[in-house]
Design a protein around this motif. Structure first.
Motif, PDB file in Angstrom:
ATOM      1  N   TYR A  66     -38.629   7.698  20.557  1.00  0.00           N
ATOM      2  CA  TYR A  66     -39.034   7.614  19.158  1.00  0.00           C
ATOM      3  C   TYR A  66     -39.796   6.303  19.020  1.00  0.00           C
ATOM      4  N   GLY A  67     -41.079   6.332  19.347  1.00  0.00           N
ATOM      5  CA  GLY A  67     -41.846   5.094  19.395  1.00  0.00           C
ATOM      6  C   GLY A  67     -41.351   4.272  20.569  1.00  0.00           C
ATOM      7  N   LYS A  68     -40.943   3.036  20.298  1.00  0.00           N
ATOM      8  CA  LYS A  68     -40.424   2.161  21.349  1.00  0.00           C
ATOM      9  C   LYS A  68     -38.915   2.299  21.535  1.00  0.00           C
ATOM     10  N   THR A  69     -38.283   3.096  20.683  1.00  0.00           N
ATOM     11  CA  THR A  69     -36.839   3.290  20.757  1.00  0.00           C
ATOM     12  C   THR A  69     -36.532   4.536  21.583  1.00  0.00           C
ATOM     13  N   TYR A  70     -35.574   4.409  22.490  1.00  0.00           N
ATOM     14  CA  TYR A  70     -35.144   5.535  23.310  1.00  0.00           C
ATOM     15  C   TYR A  70     -33.726   5.914  22.927  1.00  0.00           C
ATOM     16  N   GLU A  71     -33.536   7.207  22.738  1.00  0.00           N
ATOM     17  CA  GLU A  71     -32.204   7.746  22.495  1.00  0.00           C
ATOM     18  C   GLU A  71     -31.761   8.440  23.780  1.00  0.00           C
ATOM     19  N   TYR A  72     -30.634   8.028  24.311  1.00  0.00           N
ATOM     20  CA  TYR A  72     -30.135   8.556  25.582  1.00  0.00           C
ATOM     21  C   TYR A  72     -29.022   9.578  25.348  1.00  0.00           C
ATOM     22  N   TYR A  73     -28.960  10.555  26.224  1.00  0.00           N
ATOM     23  CA  TYR A  73     -27.948  11.606  26.124  1.00  0.00           C
ATOM     24  C   TYR A  73     -27.552  12.064  27.528  1.00  0.00           C
ATOM     25  N   PRO A  74     -26.311  12.527  27.684  1.00  0.00           N
ATOM     26  CA  PRO A  74     -25.851  12.958  29.014  1.00  0.00           C
ATOM     27  C   PRO A  74     -26.489  14.286  29.423  1.00  0.00           C
ATOM     28  N   LEU A  75     -26.888  14.356  30.685  1.00  0.00           N
ATOM     29  CA  LEU A  75     -27.393  15.607  31.262  1.00  0.00           C
ATOM     30  C   LEU A  75     -26.297  16.323  32.050  1.00  0.00           C
ATOM     31  N   VAL A  76     -25.274  15.585  32.428  1.00  0.00           N
ATOM     32  CA  VAL A  76     -24.139  16.120  33.178  1.00  0.00           C
ATOM     33  C   VAL A  76     -22.906  15.990  32.290  1.00  0.00           C
ATOM     34  N   SER A  77     -22.192  17.076  32.105  1.00  0.00           N
ATOM     35  CA  SER A  77     -20.985  17.025  31.268  1.00  0.00           C
ATOM     36  C   SER A  77     -19.869  16.294  32.008  1.00  0.00           C
ATOM     37  N   LYS A  78     -18.942  15.785  31.233  1.00  0.00           N
ATOM     38  CA  LYS A  78     -17.777  15.113  31.808  1.00  0.00           C
ATOM     39  C   LYS A  78     -17.013  16.066  32.716  1.00  0.00           C
ATOM     40  N   GLU A  79     -16.876  17.309  32.268  1.00  0.00           N
ATOM     41  CA  GLU A  79     -16.144  18.310  33.049  1.00  0.00           C
ATOM     42  C   GLU A  79     -16.851  18.613  34.366  1.00  0.00           C
ATOM     43  N   ALA A  80     -18.180  18.726  34.335  1.00  0.00           N
ATOM     44  CA  ALA A  80     -18.936  19.021  35.559  1.00  0.00           C
ATOM     45  C   ALA A  80     -18.819  17.859  36.549  1.00  0.00           C
ATOM     46  N   TYR A  81     -18.899  16.630  36.037  1.00  0.00           N
ATOM     47  CA  TYR A  81     -18.761  15.465  36.923  1.00  0.00           C
ATOM     48  C   TYR A  81     -17.348  15.410  37.497  1.00  0.00           C
ATOM     49  N   ALA A  82     -16.342  15.609  36.658  1.00  0.00           N
ATOM     50  CA  ALA A  82     -14.957  15.568  37.115  1.00  0.00           C
ATOM     51  C   ALA A  82     -14.717  16.637  38.179  1.00  0.00           C
ATOM     52  N   ARG A  83     -15.254  17.835  37.956  1.00  0.00           N
ATOM     53  CA  ARG A  83     -15.081  18.925  38.925  1.00  0.00           C
ATOM     54  C   ARG A  83     -15.702  18.548  40.269  1.00  0.00           C
ATOM     55  N   ARG A  84     -16.930  18.026  40.232  1.00  0.00           N
ATOM     56  CA  ARG A  84     -17.631  17.656  41.466  1.00  0.00           C
ATOM     57  C   ARG A  84     -16.903  16.507  42.170  1.00  0.00           C
ATOM     58  N   TYR A  85     -16.463  15.534  41.386  1.00  0.00           N
ATOM     59  CA  TYR A  85     -15.756  14.389  41.945  1.00  0.00           C
ATOM     60  C   TYR A  85     -14.437  14.825  42.579  1.00  0.00           C
ATOM     61  N   MET A  86     -13.682  15.649  41.875  1.00  0.00           N
ATOM     62  CA  MET A  86     -12.387  16.094  42.400  1.00  0.00           C
ATOM     63  C   MET A  86     -12.545  17.015  43.599  1.00  0.00           C
ATOM     64  N   ASP A  87     -13.608  17.825  43.617  1.00  0.00           N
ATOM     65  CA  ASP A  87     -13.878  18.642  44.804  1.00  0.00           C
ATOM     66  C   ASP A  87     -14.089  17.756  46.023  1.00  0.00           C
ATOM     67  N   THR A  88     -14.797  16.636  45.829  1.00  0.00           N
ATOM     68  CA  THR A  88     -15.038  15.692  46.912  1.00  0.00           C
ATOM     69  C   THR A  88     -13.730  15.059  47.367  1.00  0.00           C
ATOM     70  N   VAL A  89     -12.898  14.635  46.420  1.00  0.00           N
ATOM     71  CA  VAL A  89     -11.594  14.058  46.755  1.00  0.00           C
ATOM     72  C   VAL A  89     -10.752  15.083  47.513  1.00  0.00           C
ATOM     73  N   LEU A  90     -10.737  16.303  47.021  1.00  0.00           N
ATOM     74  CA  LEU A  90      -9.952  17.366  47.649  1.00  0.00           C
ATOM     75  C   LEU A  90     -10.385  17.583  49.100  1.00  0.00           C
ATOM     76  N   GLU A  91     -11.693  17.648  49.329  1.00  0.00           N
ATOM     77  CA  GLU A  91     -12.202  17.879  50.685  1.00  0.00           C
ATOM     78  C   GLU A  91     -11.984  16.677  51.600  1.00  0.00           C
ATOM     79  N   ASN A  92     -12.264  15.481  51.092  1.00  0.00           N
ATOM     80  CA  ASN A  92     -12.227  14.291  51.940  1.00  0.00           C
ATOM     81  C   ASN A  92     -10.827  13.768  52.230  1.00  0.00           C
ATOM     82  N   PHE A  93      -9.889  13.999  51.325  1.00  0.00           N
ATOM     83  CA  PHE A  93      -8.559  13.427  51.508  1.00  0.00           C
ATOM     84  C   PHE A  93      -7.459  14.457  51.751  1.00  0.00           C
ATOM     85  N   PHE A  94      -7.697  15.698  51.353  1.00  0.00           N
ATOM     86  CA  PHE A  94      -6.629  16.709  51.443  1.00  0.00           C
ATOM     87  C   PHE A  94      -7.081  17.975  52.168  1.00  0.00           C
ATOM     88  N   ASP A  95      -8.161  17.890  52.935  1.00  0.00           N
ATOM     89  CA  ASP A  95      -8.687  19.022  53.713  1.00  0.00           C
ATOM     90  C   ASP A  95      -8.851  20.283  52.872  1.00  0.00           C
TER      91      ASP A  95
END
Length: 127
Positions: A66-95
């Motif tokens: 908006y002119g020189k002002t930028y409004e930021y918004y999430p492109l990745v939902s909290k749930e999607a990030y949590a799912r991806r993060y926990m999938d990584t934890v599950l694979e890397n630490f718990f086979d």
């Protein structure tokens, strides 16, 4: 002994996660809006602005100008990030084993009777 991490999707740093928590809660906002939600001592405006631009490069945040002002918004939902993060934890630490994950938490953290009942209810609902 050298161990290799199996999967490593982009993870958020602590500072990035703190800013994403604000964006997930507020939706779209300007840098000052993010700063207003951060606990004291607040980082400098330029620090938050830089981190938001890094999040944008990583694909977690978008913006509207908006002119020189930028409004930021999430492109990745909290749930999607949590799912991806926990999938990584599950694979890397718990086979990939959910039972090993639950066992780990039950052995290393005190679970209340309510939490145990909630877990059992969730598991029964999935069958």
């Amino acid at each position: 002994m050298v161990e290799i991490v199996k999967k490593r999707p982009q993870e958020l740093t602590r500072a990035e996660l703190e800013i994403m928590q604000v964006l997930w809660a507020k939706g779209a906002t300007v840098v000052h809006g993010i700063l207003d939600e951060m606990p004291e001592p607040r980082p400098a405006y330029n620090t938050v602005s830089t981190i938001v631009r890094i999040l944008e490069k990583k694909g977690f945040v978008g913006h509207k100008a908006y002119g020189k002002t930028y409004e930021y918004y999430p492109l990745v939902s909290k749930e999607a990030y949590a799912r991806r993060y926990m999938d990584t934890v599950l694979e890397n630490f718990f086979d990939g084993s959910v039972s090993r994950l639950v066992s780990f938490f039950s052995e290393n953290r005190t679970l209340s009777a309510e939490e145990t009942d909630e877990i059992l209810t969730m598991l029964r609902g999935r069958r």
